[in-house]
Design an enzyme around this catalytic site. Sequence first.
Site, PDB file in Angstrom:
ATOM      1  N   SER A 293      31.875  31.580 -15.348  1.00  0.00           N
ATOM      2  CA  SER A 293      32.209  33.070 -15.556  1.00  0.00           C
ATOM      3  C   SER A 293      31.810  33.359 -17.003  1.00  0.00           C
ATOM      4  CB  SER A 293      33.613  33.274 -15.472  1.00  0.00           C
ATOM      5  OG  SER A 293      34.012  33.090 -14.052  1.00  0.00           O
TER       6      SER A 293
ATOM      7  N   GLU B 129      52.525  37.360 -18.351  1.00  0.00           N
ATOM      8  CA  GLU B 129      52.691  36.037 -17.861  1.00  0.00           C
ATOM      9  C   GLU B 129      52.242  35.178 -18.939  1.00  0.00           C
ATOM     10  OE1 GLU B 129      54.002  34.243 -15.272  1.00  0.00           O
ATOM     11  OE2 GLU B 129      54.539  35.788 -14.210  1.00  0.00           O
TER      12      GLU B 129
ATOM     13  N   GLU C 207      39.195  43.356 -14.841  1.00  0.00           N
ATOM     14  CA  GLU C 207      38.692  42.339 -14.089  1.00  0.00           C
ATOM     15  C   GLU C 207      39.968  42.015 -12.988  1.00  0.00           C
ATOM     16  OE1 GLU C 207      37.404  37.379 -14.316  1.00  0.00           O
ATOM     17  OE2 GLU C 207      39.290  38.261 -15.494  1.00  0.00           O
TER      18      GLU C 207
ATOM     19  N   ASP D  24      38.903  34.492  -7.791  1.00  0.00           N
ATOM     20  CA  ASP D  24      38.357  33.393  -8.249  1.00  0.00           C
ATOM     21  C   ASP D  24      39.080  32.191  -7.812  1.00  0.00           C
ATOM     22  OD1 ASP D  24      36.025  31.695  -9.338  1.00  0.00           O
ATOM     23  OD2 ASP D  24      37.782  31.476 -10.643  1.00  0.00           O
TER      24      ASP D  24
ATOM     25  N   HIS E 218      39.106  29.176  -5.441  1.00  0.00           N
ATOM     26  CA  HIS E 218      39.082  27.727  -5.774  1.00  0.00           C
ATOM     27  C   HIS E 218      40.221  26.857  -5.042  1.00  0.00           C
ATOM     28  CE1 HIS E 218      36.085  27.518  -8.778  1.00  0.00           C
ATOM     29  NE2 HIS E 218      36.705  28.359  -9.648  1.00  0.00           N
TER      30      HIS E 218
ATOM     31  N   HIS F 148      30.134  35.695 -10.255  1.00  0.00           N
ATOM     32  CA  HIS F 148      29.480  34.937  -9.159  1.00  0.00           C
ATOM     33  C   HIS F 148      30.132  34.843  -7.831  1.00  0.00           C
ATOM     34  CE1 HIS F 148      32.887  32.442  -9.895  1.00  0.00           C
ATOM     35  NE2 HIS F 148      32.964  32.516 -10.975  1.00  0.00           N
TER      36      HIS F 148
END
Lengths: 233, 507
Positions: B118, B293, B336, B341, B345, B383
Amino acid sequence: MKLLPMLLLLLPTAASAVDFCPNSMPTQNWGIQYQLSGAHQGTLLLLRQQAQTAFYNPQNQVAEWWRFDNPQHPQFSRVFGEAKRRIDYYMGDLRTLGVQVSQAEIESFAANHLRQALTKVPQSDCAEAEAYEGDYHQVHYRMLWSTALQLPLTLETTVQGKVSRWQAQQFVNSADVTGHFQQWQAYKRTDFADVGDNEQDPFLAKMINQGFVEHSEHAAYDSRGNPLGNHSH
Amino acid sequence: MKTLPQVLAVLTTAVATALVSTAANAAVLPAAQTQSNWFTAGAEAVAAKVAEARKTGTAKNIIFFVGDGMGVSTLTAARIYQGQAAGNSGEENRLSFETFPYSALSKTYSVNQQTPDSAPTMTAMITGVKTEDGMLSVSSESIRGNCLSSKGNELKTALELAEDLGKSTGIISTARITHATPAATYAHTPERDWEADSNLTAEAVANGCHDIAYQLVMDAPGDGLEVALGGGRSYFLPNTVTDGEGAKGRRADGNDLTAAWGEKFPHAAYVWNKEAFDAVDVSTTDHLLGLFEASHMQYEADRADDTAGEPSLAEMTSKAIDILKKNDKGYFLMVEGGRIDHAHHAGNAACALADTVALSDAVQAAMDKVDLQDTLIIVSADHSHTFTIAGYPARGNPILGLVHEPNDETISTSPSLASDGLPYTTLGYTNGPGAKTGAREDLTAMDTTDVDFLQQAQVPLSSETHAAEDVAIYAAGPGAWLFQGSVEQNVIFHVMNQAGALGGSKY
């Protein structure tokens, strides 16, 4: 069944051989050293400090460390002592990995559920203990459960004729327990969610390519957090 | 500039042309074709495209949405997921931004990697220059992890150009706001992991590199960002402090950057839970920092279970616009969806799709707030992932389910079986934690639609990887028409620069 006592006598180390029989739970930080023998061998330390429970393998310095300060949002770390690194898993990470977390199972060496699944049998080797035996998910278990510690003193599994046996041997002293937790707290930490974006970090790259130590050596629960022998999802 | 009647005239002509075209087709095409709903809908789409007038004016405001890891297969699956959640078959559904008039494909490779992370991808999108993996808004002349090498190689970002013009600026992420994508908008560093001072190397400290969190507050461009919302609280707090959710800070320098935010900027506010966020008065707050968080914010699927409560991405976007739009000179906002992502993963499609829908909802929230005559909205990804939609499932087959092929007008009740005799899911990964060495797991009795289910994968890796194929760009508003065809990822900056007259260069 009449054959059972005879079969028990044939086992390499009988569940009755108990030298370690505590009658109370330590008041300070404490731990238990377990020795694994039979089909698999090794040593494992179960460490407890308030809401923290860890399983530590001193041979490879790998630990699995649970914090239940907020029981609804437990935190989990895999600790790699040789690299002085740890991977932190938040609740969301555990959920995405399909890990069902049970504080009772983690704190009981993944044996709490066995007390409901197995049959209580007579024993006379430890005053502060109960014996259980039976089959659960294609595994035959024999367990001596310490009512003082709420942990198994012995946990024996037989799978396809192969016997493995966990034997609690002694307490780990309070200072050592505290020392381990303090040491791990200072290790360089990486969020599990960030592992995939750090392929150029040699340590993490190794983790990505070779996989984490999923089952650890205590094999008390599987890579998804399910107790040994329970593969439900 | 065309007046309204002229625009209407053009529109009328275009529609008429399209209708004539349809009528002409009717002469040679059978009625079964021309009277088909597919045919008429297609003709209407072309008519609308013909009628679409390019917005060639300057974009006063720019909102740039980035779905981290949001490849094309993720978009397809998410639109079906959202459509099926609404009770439809799903395939015909559109995510909010899939209605945008312009789109392009973005080539994502970095200077040194075929499959990027990223850091260089966001650097490309936000500075117009591709760089190497792990680096944020510094050129590839730098060496990763070497502070000195990055000195003099800093790249100016679209957000910084907007600040220079006196515009308001903001960043939002469901990941840490010090994470690569948001960080590339305001920070310059040869190492994306330098999120707190405790992550800096001795060389970095000696040569004067600052950590990313510090840069956001203390080295902020212009008069400082007006909005910064997301996760990452521990990177802003000293390691002697335990936050409201029981997590310790990570800073070794003793700085409490949440306090510094309030001291450095006028009319500033810092919030860390939903209640305080909801209570923010946008009319009196000019600089809002929200850190919900210690690390990343919750997955959308888990958000309701959060201890202190977190706002949704849409709620953060909406409040940010309310603050930013107070500036008559306009604004730049980057939003974002950072955990798409992470879910990929982990090999967990359900969480990835829920977070993609959350991003779509955030875009819709923005569309509900802005005027596309003066606001350029861009949606893209940094990506892709190794995420696949496979098999021959019937239309309407649950996207998270096992593959069930069509059976005449219905869906077969029995799942399709692979050559190993076992059923398989529509969604899967080429690699990741869902792979098993040895025989594949029998999914027959499993609920594969459960949010905890891990999709099966082929190559066993503890963390599923990024993938290298192109990602999509969607755009609406002034300058959106500049997105056409296949472009290098760094072109996105140049469109923002051109459309927003950011002054980065002339075209």
